[in-house]
Design a protein around this motif. Structure first.
Motif, PDB file in Angstrom:
ATOM      1  N   ARG A  92     -74.082  17.090 -73.047  1.00 61.69           N
ATOM      2  CA  ARG A  92     -74.282  15.671 -73.367  1.00 61.69           C
ATOM      3  C   ARG A  92     -75.730  15.397 -73.748  1.00 61.69           C
ATOM      4  N   LEU A  93     -76.664  16.058 -73.081  1.00 58.18           N
ATOM      5  CA  LEU A  93     -78.073  15.915 -73.447  1.00 58.18           C
ATOM      6  C   LEU A  93     -78.330  16.529 -74.818  1.00 58.18           C
ATOM      7  N   ALA A  94     -77.747  17.686 -75.049  1.00 54.01           N
ATOM      8  CA  ALA A  94     -77.954  18.366 -76.334  1.00 54.01           C
ATOM      9  C   ALA A  94     -77.406  17.556 -77.498  1.00 54.01           C
ATOM     10  N   ALA A  95     -76.310  16.853 -77.279  1.00 52.43           N
ATOM     11  CA  ALA A  95     -75.673  16.095 -78.360  1.00 52.43           C
ATOM     12  C   ALA A  95     -76.387  14.787 -78.661  1.00 52.43           C
ATOM     13  N   ALA A  96     -77.189  14.297 -77.738  1.00 51.90           N
ATOM     14  CA  ALA A  96     -77.829  12.990 -77.908  1.00 51.90           C
ATOM     15  C   ALA A  96     -78.923  13.053 -78.973  1.00 51.90           C
ATOM     16  N   ALA A 123     -85.036  22.479 -74.432  1.00 53.07           N
ATOM     17  CA  ALA A 123     -84.772  22.210 -75.843  1.00 53.07           C
ATOM     18  C   ALA A 123     -84.006  20.908 -76.038  1.00 53.07           C
ATOM     19  N   GLU A 124     -83.226  20.513 -75.045  1.00 52.41           N
ATOM     20  CA  GLU A 124     -82.412  19.301 -75.169  1.00 52.41           C
ATOM     21  C   GLU A 124     -83.257  18.038 -75.349  1.00 52.41           C
ATOM     22  N   TRP A 125     -84.532  18.085 -74.917  1.00 54.66           N
ATOM     23  CA  TRP A 125     -85.410  16.913 -75.024  1.00 54.66           C
ATOM     24  C   TRP A 125     -86.264  16.931 -76.291  1.00 54.66           C
ATOM     25  N   GLN A 126     -86.418  18.057 -76.903  1.00 61.32           N
ATOM     26  CA  GLN A 126     -87.421  18.225 -77.956  1.00 61.32           C
ATOM     27  C   GLN A 126     -87.154  17.362 -79.188  1.00 61.32           C
ATOM     28  N   ALA A 127     -88.223  16.762 -79.698  1.00 59.73           N
ATOM     29  CA  ALA A 127     -88.182  15.985 -80.944  1.00 59.73           C
ATOM     30  C   ALA A 127     -87.148  14.861 -80.890  1.00 59.73           C
ATOM     31  N   LYS A 128     -87.021  14.248 -79.724  1.00 61.99           N
ATOM     32  CA  LYS A 128     -86.133  13.109 -79.549  1.00 61.99           C
ATOM     33  C   LYS A 128     -86.922  11.967 -78.895  1.00 61.99           C
ATOM     34  N   PRO A 129     -86.589  10.717 -79.232  1.00 61.06           N
ATOM     35  CA  PRO A 129     -87.290   9.587 -78.627  1.00 61.06           C
ATOM     36  C   PRO A 129     -86.689   9.220 -77.269  1.00 61.06           C
ATOM     37  N   ALA A 153     -93.884  14.205 -72.429  1.00 60.66           N
ATOM     38  CA  ALA A 153     -94.829  14.718 -73.428  1.00 60.66           C
ATOM     39  C   ALA A 153     -94.893  16.242 -73.376  1.00 60.66           C
ATOM     40  N   GLU A 154     -94.826  16.809 -72.187  1.00 63.26           N
ATOM     41  CA  GLU A 154     -94.854  18.263 -72.032  1.00 63.26           C
ATOM     42  C   GLU A 154     -93.621  18.910 -72.659  1.00 63.26           C
ATOM     43  N   LEU A 155     -92.536  18.148 -72.763  1.00 56.25           N
ATOM     44  CA  LEU A 155     -91.277  18.666 -73.304  1.00 56.25           C
ATOM     45  C   LEU A 155     -91.084  18.323 -74.772  1.00 56.25           C
ATOM     46  N   HIS A 156     -92.159  17.870 -75.434  1.00 54.58           N
ATOM     47  CA  HIS A 156     -92.136  17.598 -76.870  1.00 54.58           C
ATOM     48  C   HIS A 156     -91.201  16.440 -77.230  1.00 54.58           C
TER      49      HIS A 156
END
Length: 214
Positions: A92-96, A123-129, A153-156
């Motif tokens: 679910r995190l990856a799909a968001a 990776a699930e958090w990266q480049a997402k708002p 911020a540490e997780l991009h």
């Protein structure tokens, strides 16, 4: 009530920017970070989801951490029990395309269950708002939000300036969970969601053209 952590911008923000341009709605993961018995979080979550549900530019999904029992210590080789819990939330995190974190403030910071969820993923958090809705006593949960900004911020991830915060939250809602004076918080939620839609669409398009590599 501090609704946006500062003065409101006078710049015009278009409503529903993604659907107006003919784009698919953004998949929004709404993370309810409190797991404490007797928690107030579901009241805030219901209020927020009713606002998101009125917008065609988002498809929201509630991720309630009370329904996930992740071990406190992440490991590169999780056992069967941990894998079963991760299976409830990782896809679910990856799909968001974007996130909103609903958090109380515990001892000047955010809940341990929320930190565990964050630390088990990368990776699930990266480049997402990431936007924030916080609640609590006199501080309205804003100290928890400031700590979360450093972690994301540490997780991009990209955290939004505009937030919604409820000070002395229990006194603001009636016994049916309705906010007794919703004009200001509704306006703050609209501003935050407009910003989230802009960033979500921009980052989704950017990563589709060029995958983000941390």
């Amino acid at each position: 009530m501090n609704l946006t952590e500062g003065t409101t911008s006078t710049l015009p923000v278009p409503s529903d920017p993604s659907t107006a341009a003919g784009h698919e709605p953004l998949r929004l993961g709404v993370i309810l970070g409190s797991t404490r018995e007797g928690r107030f979080g579901p009241v805030v979550a219901d209020w927020f989801l009713s606002r998101v549900g009125a917008r065609p530019d988002f498809t929201p999904e509630l991720i309630d951490l009370a329904e996930v029992d992740l071990p406190a210590a992440p490991t590169a080789r999780p056992g069967p029990a941990a894998r079963a819990e991760l299976a409830k939330v990782t896809p679910r995190l990856a799909a968001a395309d974007a996130f909103v974190v609903l958090t109380p403030e515990y001892n000047h910071s955010f809940p341990a269950a929320l930190k565990s969820l964050i630390d088990w993923h990368y990776a699930e958090w990266q480049a997402k708002p990431v936007g924030f809705v916080s609640y609590g006593g006199i501080s309205g949960g804003l100290r928890a939000v400031e700590h979360l900004r450093q972690v994301f911020a540490e997780l991009h991830a990209v955290t939004l300036r505009d937030t919604v915060s409820f000070h002395n939250a229990g006194a603001l809602f009636d016994e049916d969970g309705r906010h007794t004076d919703p004009a200001d918080c509704d306006a703050a939620a609209t501003t935050m969601l407009d910003r989230l839609a802009w960033w979500g669409l921009a980052l989704r398009e950017a990563t589709a053209l060029r995958p983000y590599a941390a």
